[in-house]
Motif scaffolding. Sequence first.
Motif, PDB file in Angstrom:
ATOM      1  N   GLN A   1       7.096  12.001 -11.361  1.00 15.17           N
ATOM      2  CA  GLN A   1       5.358  12.026 -11.123  1.00 15.17           C
ATOM      3  C   GLN A   1       4.810  10.645 -11.385  1.00 15.17           C
ATOM      4  N   VAL A   2       4.008  10.469 -10.786  1.00 16.63           N
ATOM      5  CA  VAL A   2       3.348   9.027 -10.959  1.00 16.63           C
ATOM      6  C   VAL A   2       1.784   9.037 -11.427  1.00 16.63           C
ATOM      7  N   VAL A   3       1.273   7.898 -12.010  1.00 17.68           N
ATOM      8  CA  VAL A   3       0.175   7.616 -12.603  1.00 17.68           C
ATOM      9  C   VAL A   3      -0.172   6.266 -11.827  1.00 17.68           C
ATOM     10  N   ILE A   4      -1.244   6.274 -11.013  1.00 18.18           N
ATOM     11  CA  ILE A   4      -1.713   5.129 -10.465  1.00 18.18           C
ATOM     12  C   ILE A   4      -2.740   4.278 -11.429  1.00 18.18           C
ATOM     13  N   THR A   5      -2.394   3.247 -11.714  1.00 19.53           N
ATOM     14  CA  THR A   5      -3.525   2.574 -12.674  1.00 19.53           C
ATOM     15  C   THR A   5      -4.004   1.293 -11.848  1.00 19.53           C
ATOM     16  N   GLN A   6      -5.339   1.018 -12.276  1.00 23.35           N
ATOM     17  CA  GLN A   6      -6.065  -0.238 -11.479  1.00 23.35           C
ATOM     18  C   GLN A   6      -6.461  -1.136 -12.627  1.00 23.35           C
ATOM     19  N   PHE A   7      -6.158  -2.437 -12.604  1.00 21.09           N
ATOM     20  CA  PHE A   7      -6.375  -3.199 -13.906  1.00 21.09           C
ATOM     21  C   PHE A   7      -6.111  -2.799 -15.065  1.00 21.09           C
TER      22      PHE A   7
ATOM     23  N   LEU B   1       0.065   6.676  -0.311  1.00 25.99           N
ATOM     24  CA  LEU B   1      -0.745   5.250  -0.142  1.00 25.99           C
ATOM     25  C   LEU B   1      -1.558   4.848  -1.263  1.00 25.99           C
ATOM     26  N   LYS B   2      -1.930   3.637  -1.667  1.00 24.73           N
ATOM     27  CA  LYS B   2      -2.480   3.005  -2.769  1.00 24.73           C
ATOM     28  C   LYS B   2      -3.157   1.863  -2.148  1.00 24.73           C
ATOM     29  N   VAL B   3      -4.214   1.298  -3.057  1.00 20.34           N
ATOM     30  CA  VAL B   3      -5.012  -0.052  -2.842  1.00 20.34           C
ATOM     31  C   VAL B   3      -3.941  -0.900  -2.796  1.00 20.34           C
ATOM     32  N   PRO B   4      -3.554  -1.911  -1.890  1.00 16.25           N
ATOM     33  CA  PRO B   4      -2.624  -2.717  -2.183  1.00 16.25           C
ATOM     34  C   PRO B   4      -3.045  -3.895  -3.172  1.00 16.25           C
ATOM     35  N   PHE B   5      -2.106  -4.370  -3.744  1.00 18.42           N
ATOM     36  CA  PHE B   5      -2.229  -5.537  -4.636  1.00 18.42           C
ATOM     37  C   PHE B   5      -3.295  -5.209  -6.034  1.00 18.42           C
ATOM     38  N   ILE B   6      -4.018  -4.462  -5.932  1.00 26.82           N
ATOM     39  CA  ILE B   6      -4.717  -3.962  -6.752  1.00 26.82           C
ATOM     40  C   ILE B   6      -4.077  -2.848  -8.007  1.00 26.82           C
ATOM     41  N   GLN B   7      -3.624  -1.834  -7.274  1.00 31.19           N
ATOM     42  CA  GLN B   7      -3.161  -0.780  -7.981  1.00 31.19           C
ATOM     43  C   GLN B   7      -1.846  -0.740  -8.176  1.00 31.19           C
TER      44      GLN B   7
ATOM     45  N   ILE C   1       0.077  12.222  -9.530  1.00 31.40           N
ATOM     46  CA  ILE C   1       0.708  12.547  -8.394  1.00 31.40           C
ATOM     47  C   ILE C   1       2.093  13.266  -8.526  1.00 31.40           C
ATOM     48  N   ARG C   2       2.394  14.537  -8.202  1.00 30.69           N
ATOM     49  CA  ARG C   2       3.287  15.301  -8.579  1.00 30.69           C
ATOM     50  C   ARG C   2       4.308  15.705  -7.543  1.00 30.69           C
ATOM     51  N   ASP C   3       3.731  15.515  -6.166  1.00 30.28           N
ATOM     52  CA  ASP C   3       4.250  15.905  -5.156  1.00 30.28           C
ATOM     53  C   ASP C   3       5.334  14.685  -4.721  1.00 30.28           C
ATOM     54  N   ALA C   4       6.525  15.197  -4.077  1.00 31.64           N
ATOM     55  CA  ALA C   4       7.183  13.996  -3.671  1.00 31.64           C
ATOM     56  C   ALA C   4       6.943  13.525  -2.233  1.00 31.64           C
ATOM     57  N   GLY C   5       7.284  12.374  -1.901  1.00 32.73           N
ATOM     58  CA  GLY C   5       7.052  11.765  -0.536  1.00 32.73           C
ATOM     59  C   GLY C   5       6.511  10.531  -0.519  1.00 32.73           C
ATOM     60  N   ILE C   6       5.932   9.903   0.692  1.00 34.13           N
ATOM     61  CA  ILE C   6       5.553   8.795   0.844  1.00 34.13           C
ATOM     62  C   ILE C   6       3.904   8.635   0.753  1.00 34.13           C
TER      63      ILE C   6
ATOM     64  N   ALA D   1       0.785  -1.194   0.164  1.00 33.79           N
ATOM     65  CA  ALA D   1       0.024  -0.146   0.031  1.00 33.79           C
ATOM     66  C   ALA D   1       0.934   1.209  -0.124  1.00 33.79           C
ATOM     67  N   LEU D   2       2.023   1.309   0.588  1.00 28.81           N
ATOM     68  CA  LEU D   2       2.939   2.390   0.574  1.00 28.81           C
ATOM     69  C   LEU D   2       3.883   2.567  -0.661  1.00 28.81           C
ATOM     70  N   TYR D   3       4.117   3.438  -0.994  1.00 22.33           N
ATOM     71  CA  TYR D   3       5.017   3.817  -2.175  1.00 22.33           C
ATOM     72  C   TYR D   3       5.660   5.092  -2.175  1.00 22.33           C
ATOM     73  N   THR D   4       6.992   5.381  -2.463  1.00 18.75           N
ATOM     74  CA  THR D   4       7.541   6.852  -2.547  1.00 18.75           C
ATOM     75  C   THR D   4       7.637   7.294  -4.229  1.00 18.75           C
ATOM     76  N   VAL D   5       7.203   8.820  -4.006  1.00 18.05           N
ATOM     77  CA  VAL D   5       7.346   9.518  -5.198  1.00 18.05           C
ATOM     78  C   VAL D   5       8.657  10.275  -4.872  1.00 18.05           C
ATOM     79  N   ASN D   6       9.613  10.158  -6.169  1.00 19.01           N
ATOM     80  CA  ASN D   6      10.988  11.210  -5.890  1.00 19.01           C
ATOM     81  C   ASN D   6      10.804  12.339  -6.644  1.00 19.01           C
ATOM     82  N   GLU D   7      11.790  13.150  -6.060  1.00 22.71           N
ATOM     83  CA  GLU D   7      11.592  14.595  -6.736  1.00 22.71           C
ATOM     84  C   GLU D   7      11.553  14.938  -8.093  1.00 22.71           C
ATOM     85  N   VAL D   8      12.063  13.853  -8.750  1.00 26.42           N
ATOM     86  CA  VAL D   8      12.260  14.072 -10.111  1.00 26.42           C
ATOM     87  C   VAL D   8      11.262  13.076 -10.784  1.00 26.42           C
TER      88      VAL D   8
END
Length: 329
Positions: free
Chosen positions: A32-38, A53-59, A46-51, A23-30
Amino acid sequence: MKSYLVVGSSILAALGVLTLYSALYTVNEVEQVVITQFGKPVGEPIRDAGIKLKVPFIQNVNSIDKRVLEWEGTPSDMPTKDKLYISVSLYARWQVTDPLQYFLRLGDERSAQSRLDDIFGSETRNAVATHELIEIIRTMKDRQPLRDASLTQAEKEQNIGSLVPITKGRLVVEQDIFDAAAEKVKVFGIELMDIRFKRINYNESVRPKIYERMISERRQIAERFLSEGKGEAARIRGNRERDLDKIQSEAYREVVEIRGKADAKAAAIYASAYNQNEQAVAFYSFTRSLQAFEQTLGQNTTLVLSTDSELFRYLQHTQVSQTPLKSKP
């Protein structure tokens, strides 16, 4: 029973740790993250750096670089408007500004680089094909070249050493490519930061013609220098011959004058020496006749003289040989 409880709690603890890790993941300063589900994007990027949360095992987490990236094309041959083939290589800088659109259309950086190859290559060919070679080579249309100060007015009128006038220049051509390509890459969530010609070379088939034109222009200037040098050499030789003839004529005149003065002085000396009395005059006449005789007669000389000539009378009284001269009846 107690042992089963211990095992069960250990399994639950492991599952909890695994779930929390998923469920936890880290976004680096350099990044940006796109969360996908199936396989489909969920929520906003998500553009901000830091720790986070996401839906575990699905996303799943799809990281996209948000730094300024580079693109460098391979050299390719293309024709200009004046039908000259040149080898052109470009470089560009780009950045992902819409990660969701970028992910949906391209997916990853490798696909993006391939797509940029097609777009930039196509726009470069269009721009090169609509401009002459000089427009792509030159940067400023008002540039003044440094021309050879020894060029004549006729050569200046032939535009030797001058630049061909242009209306745009390479910077404008690059801007045209930038404007056209920026609109096309914008739909992929990409912002084009800059694009420039990295290198422009003559094609192997065109290079000899360019060199021949350059050699011809330089040869024309060299021929002028040679002709001017030959003319100057002829002028120097003419001046030398004229000065030499003048020196020789003046020297000959001085020699003649000196000889004339010497002969006059010698004649004056002779006259003063032999005009003292009649005997001296007769002796002088005799010696002059002998000198004439010495210059006139050779070893095989035959003279026919009149008995009335003075030379015959002198010869009668001179012992020239063992046999005396006799007059003919």
